[in-house]
Design a protein around this motif. Sequence first.
Motif, mmCIF file in Angstrom:
data_model
loop_
_atom_site.group_PDB
_atom_site.id
_atom_site.type_symbol
_atom_site.label_atom_id
_atom_site.label_comp_id
_atom_site.label_asym_id
_atom_site.label_seq_id
_atom_site.Cartn_x
_atom_site.Cartn_y
_atom_site.Cartn_z
ATOM 1 N N LEU A 43 22.217 24.043 23.812
ATOM 2 C CA LEU A 43 21.892 25.350 23.247
ATOM 3 C C LEU A 43 20.713 25.947 23.991
ATOM 4 O O LEU A 43 19.830 25.241 24.436
ATOM 5 C CB LEU A 43 21.493 25.213 21.778
ATOM 6 C CG LEU A 43 22.616 24.899 20.801
ATOM 7 C CD1 LEU A 43 22.032 24.656 19.430
ATOM 8 C CD2 LEU A 43 23.600 26.043 20.756
ATOM 9 N N ARG A 90 17.548 27.294 23.516
ATOM 10 C CA ARG A 90 16.637 27.342 22.387
ATOM 11 C C ARG A 90 15.550 28.381 22.610
ATOM 12 O O ARG A 90 15.102 28.596 23.713
ATOM 13 C CB ARG A 90 15.989 25.973 22.189
ATOM 14 C CG ARG A 90 16.984 24.947 21.708
ATOM 15 C CD ARG A 90 16.323 23.592 21.525
ATOM 16 N NE ARG A 90 17.336 22.572 21.340
ATOM 17 C CZ ARG A 90 17.916 22.316 20.176
ATOM 18 N NH1 ARG A 90 17.584 23.014 19.118
ATOM 19 N NH2 ARG A 90 18.824 21.382 20.071
ATOM 20 N N LEU A 118 25.542 33.738 21.430
ATOM 21 C CA LEU A 118 24.265 33.419 22.068
ATOM 22 C C LEU A 118 24.114 34.181 23.379
ATOM 23 O O LEU A 118 23.080 34.136 24.025
ATOM 24 C CB LEU A 118 24.164 31.910 22.319
ATOM 25 C CG LEU A 118 23.883 31.064 21.064
ATOM 26 C CD1 LEU A 118 24.108 29.599 21.353
ATOM 27 C CD2 LEU A 118 22.471 31.297 20.550
ATOM 28 N N ASP A 129 20.452 31.810 17.298
ATOM 29 C CA ASP A 129 19.795 30.521 17.532
ATOM 30 C C ASP A 129 19.021 30.076 16.292
ATOM 31 O O ASP A 129 19.039 28.906 15.914
ATOM 32 C CB ASP A 129 18.850 30.644 18.732
ATOM 33 C CG ASP A 129 18.208 29.305 19.048
ATOM 34 O OD1 ASP A 129 18.944 28.408 19.478
ATOM 35 O OD2 ASP A 129 16.991 29.160 18.815
#
Lengths: 231, 218
Positions: free
Chosen positions: A223, A225, A135, A159
């Motif tokens: 995360l 996003r 990521l 993602d």
Amino acid sequence: MTHRADASSALDNRGYAGPLIRGANPITLIETAVRDRITESLYWKEQCFGLNAATLLDRAVDLSYIGGTYGVGMRPTPFLCLAFKLLTLTPEKEIVLEYLNMGGEEWKYLRALAAFYVRLTFEPVDIYTTLEPFLTDARKLRRRRKEGYVLMHMDEFIDELLTKDRSCATSLWKLPGRQQLEDLDMLEERVSPLQAELDELDEMEQDQDGDPRNGSESGASPLVRSSSSEG
Amino acid sequence: MSHLKKTAYEAAASDTDFRKTWDRSEYEAKAKKEQDERREEGRARYEAKLEGKKWHKPVDFSTLDATSSRAGRVDVASMVGKSTLIPAGSAIGKRGRGAGFYCEACDLTYKDNVQYIEHLNSKQHLFNTGQSGEVARATLQDVRNRLEMLKQRKREREEEDKRMGEIDLDARLKKTEDIEEREREERRRKRNEKRRKGGQNGIKTEDSGWEGRLGIIS
Ligand SMILES: [Zn+2]
């Protein structure tokens, strides 16, 4: 150990005796209609014949875009054909990790290919722990759409694999949410390497406009996003 | 044995190196074996026919090589050049050399590249070219070696591109220098021309330009 050059034993679903993924022949992870388009394509017949997990790299390093199918004829991309070939080869986990890490550092489309394969074949916890480090990979990727190309980044693609239910003409099997696995103590909470920067940004904003925003927001989503994932 | 009492034919044969002198017993054994095989094959074919099946010669898998991936694209372009008009109604995989895509090993001609590639992937073609159709499974070490090889190849190409780029840059710089040199040369020529003109008259004319005057002064 050998496998058929034309993947015929893997493609023969009734007499299939190879390794199973989630209890089924791994090729069934790709929808039947798309599978047929792949095996009817020239790229499959000409370029995927006789490959093993080592010689497949010759093709993967030549990839110049990701994607599922394109055009009115919904032709499969080389990316999807190679992902499908991998499903017939079922390489060992260490080989997939070699694709992702050593190979992926040098060739971004090889990393994207391996990441897609990981999402389809690994176990939930392994999917998160294996893919999340990427990521932070901000390299640009070209993606072939029905018409033309769009530009995206590796982190967006990763993602997508972790949060969406479809990618590259393939419906992704239901991956338990990260939070769910954390609650079951199967996963540690993920601290994004970007989190420190995000916090700093928040503080700066607060200092600037004096807006006392709720501090919990910054730590809520483990995360990063993409903006399109909600709404 | 036979080679001890040479006949005229055998003597002549021994002069030519390309002719193999057979040991008679070896030859006879071979002929007997082939005859047996033919007889066996005929019997098998007959029995298969009684059962309503088509008989195929069994393949000796031990003598076949593993199939590997294509080294590159199937060179369709070069074959297209050789093909002429495809006759109407030409069947798939026509026996013999014809118009279209010809497979030497199987003596079959295909009318388009997809059919031809499908043929190259077929069991029939693989057996005819001594391949098993089985591909060796790659180990982690195979994968690592492949990545190293590809990386090295990439580096070499990058080096080459860089070198070509430098040559290109050098050439461009050289070209720019040449042009500038020519322009300087041209300006010098014009200046001298003017100077010569001025010098010829020896007199400073009223309407002579700046350069003309310079010429006279210098
Ligand atoms: Zn052939």
